[in-house]
Design a protein around this motif. Structure first.
Motif, PDB file in Angstrom:
ATOM      1  N   ASP A   1      -1.250   2.787  -1.517  1.00 30.09           N
ATOM      2  CA  ASP A   1      -1.509   1.644  -2.396  1.00 30.09           C
ATOM      3  C   ASP A   1      -2.971   1.592  -2.833  1.00 30.09           C
ATOM      4  O   ASP A   1      -3.381   0.719  -3.609  1.00 30.09           O
ATOM      5  N   GLY A   2      -3.813   2.515  -2.361  1.00 30.06           N
ATOM      6  CA  GLY A   2      -5.223   2.543  -2.750  1.00 30.06           C
ATOM      7  C   GLY A   2      -6.075   1.534  -2.006  1.00 30.06           C
ATOM      8  O   GLY A   2      -7.227   1.309  -2.381  1.00 30.06           O
ATOM      9  N   GLU A   3      -5.489   0.989  -0.917  1.00 23.63           N
ATOM     10  CA  GLU A   3      -6.256  -0.014  -0.177  1.00 23.63           C
ATOM     11  C   GLU A   3      -7.147   0.639   0.877  1.00 23.63           C
ATOM     12  O   GLU A   3      -8.031  -0.018   1.437  1.00 23.63           O
ATOM     13  N   LEU A   4      -6.863   1.855   1.178  1.00 28.08           N
ATOM     14  CA  LEU A   4      -7.618   2.553   2.230  1.00 28.08           C
ATOM     15  C   LEU A   4      -7.944   3.949   1.705  1.00 28.08           C
ATOM     16  O   LEU A   4      -7.091   4.618   1.136  1.00 28.08           O
TER      17      LEU A   4
ATOM     18  N   SER B   1      13.306   6.067   9.490  1.00 29.24           N
ATOM     19  CA  SER B   1      12.029   6.069  10.238  1.00 29.24           C
ATOM     20  C   SER B   1      11.001   5.165   9.543  1.00 29.24           C
ATOM     21  O   SER B   1      11.023   5.028   8.330  1.00 29.24           O
ATOM     22  N   ARG B   2      10.195   4.646  10.258  1.00 26.91           N
ATOM     23  CA  ARG B   2       9.172   3.768   9.683  1.00 26.91           C
ATOM     24  C   ARG B   2       7.901   4.560   9.471  1.00 26.91           C
ATOM     25  O   ARG B   2       7.517   5.386  10.294  1.00 26.91           O
ATOM     26  N   LEU B   3       7.213   4.295   8.321  1.00 30.33           N
ATOM     27  CA  LEU B   3       5.957   4.981   8.062  1.00 30.33           C
ATOM     28  C   LEU B   3       4.811   4.210   8.725  1.00 30.33           C
ATOM     29  O   LEU B   3       4.868   2.986   8.879  1.00 30.33           O
ATOM     30  N   ASP B   4       3.818   4.961   9.068  1.00 27.56           N
ATOM     31  CA  ASP B   4       2.606   4.341   9.622  1.00 27.56           C
ATOM     32  C   ASP B   4       2.016   3.424   8.544  1.00 27.56           C
ATOM     33  O   ASP B   4       1.919   3.797   7.378  1.00 27.56           O
ATOM     34  N   PRO B   5       1.616   2.162   8.829  1.00 24.97           N
ATOM     35  CA  PRO B   5       1.085   1.222   7.830  1.00 24.97           C
ATOM     36  C   PRO B   5      -0.151   1.768   7.118  1.00 24.97           C
ATOM     37  O   PRO B   5      -0.374   1.477   5.941  1.00 24.97           O
ATOM     38  N   ARG B   6      -0.884   2.624   7.786  1.00 22.68           N
ATOM     39  CA  ARG B   6      -2.085   3.184   7.139  1.00 22.68           C
ATOM     40  C   ARG B   6      -1.701   4.094   5.961  1.00 22.68           C
ATOM     41  O   ARG B   6      -2.427   4.192   4.984  1.00 22.68           O
ATOM     42  N   ILE B   7      -0.534   4.705   6.082  1.00 20.23           N
ATOM     43  CA  ILE B   7      -0.076   5.562   4.967  1.00 20.23           C
ATOM     44  C   ILE B   7       0.222   4.689   3.753  1.00 20.23           C
ATOM     45  O   ILE B   7      -0.137   5.009   2.632  1.00 20.23           O
ATOM     46  N   HIS B   8       0.881   3.556   3.986  1.00 18.97           N
ATOM     47  CA  HIS B   8       1.148   2.622   2.887  1.00 18.97           C
ATOM     48  C   HIS B   8      -0.154   2.200   2.222  1.00 18.97           C
ATOM     49  O   HIS B   8      -0.246   2.169   0.995  1.00 18.97           O
ATOM     50  N   GLN B   9      -1.155   1.911   3.057  1.00 18.81           N
ATOM     51  CA  GLN B   9      -2.425   1.447   2.506  1.00 18.81           C
ATOM     52  C   GLN B   9      -3.091   2.533   1.657  1.00 18.81           C
ATOM     53  O   GLN B   9      -3.660   2.263   0.601  1.00 18.81           O
ATOM     54  N   VAL B  10      -3.019   3.750   2.141  1.00 24.78           N
ATOM     55  CA  VAL B  10      -3.612   4.860   1.371  1.00 24.78           C
ATOM     56  C   VAL B  10      -2.882   5.022   0.038  1.00 24.78           C
ATOM     57  O   VAL B  10      -3.490   5.169  -1.004  1.00 24.78           O
TER      58      VAL B  10
ATOM     59  N   VAL C   1       0.945  12.179   3.923  1.00 19.74           N
ATOM     60  CA  VAL C   1       0.619  11.652   2.587  1.00 19.74           C
ATOM     61  C   VAL C   1       0.758  12.765   1.529  1.00 19.74           C
ATOM     62  O   VAL C   1       1.307  12.553   0.451  1.00 19.74           O
ATOM     63  N   GLU C   2       0.262  13.943   1.915  1.00 17.69           N
ATOM     64  CA  GLU C   2       0.332  15.065   0.956  1.00 17.69           C
ATOM     65  C   GLU C   2       1.793  15.386   0.587  1.00 17.69           C
ATOM     66  O   GLU C   2       2.135  15.607  -0.563  1.00 17.69           O
ATOM     67  N   ARG C   3       2.684  15.415   1.618  1.00 19.94           N
ATOM     68  CA  ARG C   3       4.096  15.736   1.340  1.00 19.94           C
ATOM     69  C   ARG C   3       4.730  14.647   0.482  1.00 19.94           C
ATOM     70  O   ARG C   3       5.494  14.918  -0.441  1.00 19.94           O
ATOM     71  N   LEU C   4       4.330  13.376   0.753  1.00 19.56           N
ATOM     72  CA  LEU C   4       4.892  12.264  -0.037  1.00 19.56           C
ATOM     73  C   LEU C   4       4.437  12.339  -1.496  1.00 19.56           C
ATOM     74  O   LEU C   4       5.217  12.124  -2.426  1.00 19.56           O
ATOM     75  N   GLU C   5       3.180  12.683  -1.709  1.00 19.38           N
ATOM     76  CA  GLU C   5       2.672  12.777  -3.091  1.00 19.38           C
ATOM     77  C   GLU C   5       3.379  13.918  -3.848  1.00 19.38           C
ATOM     78  O   GLU C   5       3.680  13.811  -5.030  1.00 19.38           O
ATOM     79  N   ARG C   6       3.630  15.029  -3.089  1.00 18.22           N
ATOM     80  CA  ARG C   6       4.311  16.162  -3.765  1.00 18.22           C
ATOM     81  C   ARG C   6       5.737  15.766  -4.153  1.00 18.22           C
ATOM     82  O   ARG C   6       6.213  16.059  -5.246  1.00 18.22           O
ATOM     83  N   ALA C   7       6.403  15.058  -3.271  1.00 18.84           N
ATOM     84  CA  ALA C   7       7.785  14.629  -3.564  1.00 18.84           C
ATOM     85  C   ALA C   7       7.818  13.670  -4.740  1.00 18.84           C
ATOM     86  O   ALA C   7       8.710  13.734  -5.591  1.00 18.84           O
TER      87      ALA C   7
END
Lengths: 220, 201
Positions: free
Chosen positions: B13-16, B2-11, B29-35
């Motif tokens: 990466d600290g760009e957003l 599955s593809r992630l929403d580009p805004r998640i990548h930006q968050v 984002v929260e689940r990704l940070e926990r993983a």
């Protein structure tokens, strides 16, 4: 080969120990010369010597005085001579066996009169004389008159009872006496059942399994 | 994949700034940070090689410690057997447990068993003596296994008559009162008489 020789040596019966050696080992020195002399005289006279050696060993084991040992051995020799004489007179020409002489000597030691022994020996076979005289002695002990006892035992021998089976005749009479019969009734009762007197039961298998052979020692 | 929403990548990466995300994406984002945190913790555990090397670097345990460890550690044992040997072993054990205690002695044609029985409640030892054992008080002891005061012995003797006495406590010579037949012994006592019959009559 060595193993075979060893096995044969182990299987061979041990030779009977010399009477002199047995006496020297156990009999007090003070009694030995006289005992030796009695034993030699008996051997020269063709009497059984084993009972004499046994009597000397018995006296030593019982811590009898040397004089008592010699006297007892001499008395035993005397009874053996009497026994042989009575057996010879009862059956002229027959040579009584050592076993018969020894057994009759023991019966004389039980107090059986010579006349009774002579009568029994005259009517019984050589191999039966020992048990027969003891059966008569048993009957006399229970109050049966010697003549009745002798007649009963010789009747049993004539009807085919031999050896130690003759002792079952006196045992049957004793049983009848214990049941209240008089001696005369007991003799009549047993005579009527001859030759089917009951025999004692054989020893149980348990007794045979646990049985041991005495050692050291010998028997006649 | 599955593809992630580009805004998640930006968050990530600290760009957003995360506050600018819709609520649904913020949960992802929260689940990704926990993983990511879990993975970092897993990587911190020592590797197998590291643990082995650490153990190797430890000082060698003493003999007692090694023995103790051998006894307390689990051991895996492989048994190989053939059923026929198991059967034989079972038969042997049964024979030992339930079989006759002693083999029957072989009796000669002119031998029998004399059963000696005597009652001496106070005795510490009883023996039977006679010409068959040269009147030796040590040769043929009687037994009282149940300690009821009744002593007995079964003795193999030649067929025929035998004189005997009992010796109590190694010193007291006693004539068998139950024998029924006695003969004067010539020493002031009387010997009992027993007649032994052939065992196979």
């Amino acid at each position: 080969m060595i193993a075979l020789v060893a096995a044969l040596a182990l299987a061979a019966p041990a030779p009977a120990q010399d009477p002199g050696v047995r006496l020297a080992a156990r009999v007090p020195a003070a009694a030995r010369p006289a005992v030796d002399s009695i034993v030699r005289a008996a051997a020269a006279d063709s009497l059984p010597t084993a009972p004499l050696v046994e009597k000397a060993l018995e006296g030593s084991a019982k811590h009898a005085l040397p004089a008592s040992i010699v006297a007892a051995v001499a008395a035993t020799a005397g009874r053996l001579r009497d026994a042989r004489a009575v057996l010879r007179s009862a059956r002229p020409g027959a040579r009584p066996s050592d076993a018969a002489i020894t057994s009759v000597a023991d019966a004389l030691g039980r107090g059986l009169p010579l006349a009774v022994v002579r009568k029994v020996a005259a009517g019984a076979a050589d191999g039966d004389v020992g048990p027969a005289v003891h059966a008569v002695a048993d009957l006399m002990l229970t109050g049966v008159p010697p003549d009745s006892g002798t007649a009963l035992i010789l009747a049993a021998a004539r009807q085919g009872l031999h050896g130690l089976r003759l002792l079952d005749v006196s045992a049957a009479a004793e049983h009848a006496l214990q049941q209240g019969a008089t001696p005369v009734q007991a003799v009549a009762e047993v005579r009527a059942m001859l030759p089917d007197v009951p025999a004692p039961p054989p020893p149980p298998r348990r007794a045979l399994r646990g049985a041991t052979r005495p050692s050291p020692g010998r028997s006649r | 994949m599955s593809r992630l929403d580009p805004r998640i990548h930006q968050v990530l990466d600290g760009e957003l700034p995360r506050a600018g995300l819709p609520a649904a994406l913020d949960g992802v984002v929260e689940r990704l940070e926990r993983a990511a945190a879990d993975a970092a913790a897993l990587a911190a555990a020592p590797s197998v090689a590291g643990r082995v090397m650490a153990a190797v670097r430890l000082p060698a345990p003493g003999r007692a410690a090694r023995v103790w460890r051998w006894f307390t550690a689990r051991h895996f044992v492989t048994l190989e057997f053939r059923p026929v040997w198991s059967l034989a072993l079972a038969v042997l054990l049964a024979a030992l447990l339930f079989g006759p205690g002693q083999p029957e002695p072989a009796l000669g044609a002119e031998e029998g068993v004399a059963q000696f029985v005597a009652r001496f409640p106070e005795a510490r030892s009883v023996a039977v003596v006679g010409p068959f054992n040269d009147w030796s008080p040590e040769a043929t002891p009687l037994r009282d296994d149940d300690r009821d005061g009744v002593w007995n012995a079964d003795v193999i003797l030649p067929v025929g008559q035998h004189e005997y006495m009992f010796v109590v406590d190694g010193a007291r010579w006693v004539s068998d009162p139950l024998a029924g037949r006695w003969v004067d012994d010539g020493f002031g006592r009387r010997n009992a008489l027993v007649f032994v019959r052939a065992a196979d009559r």
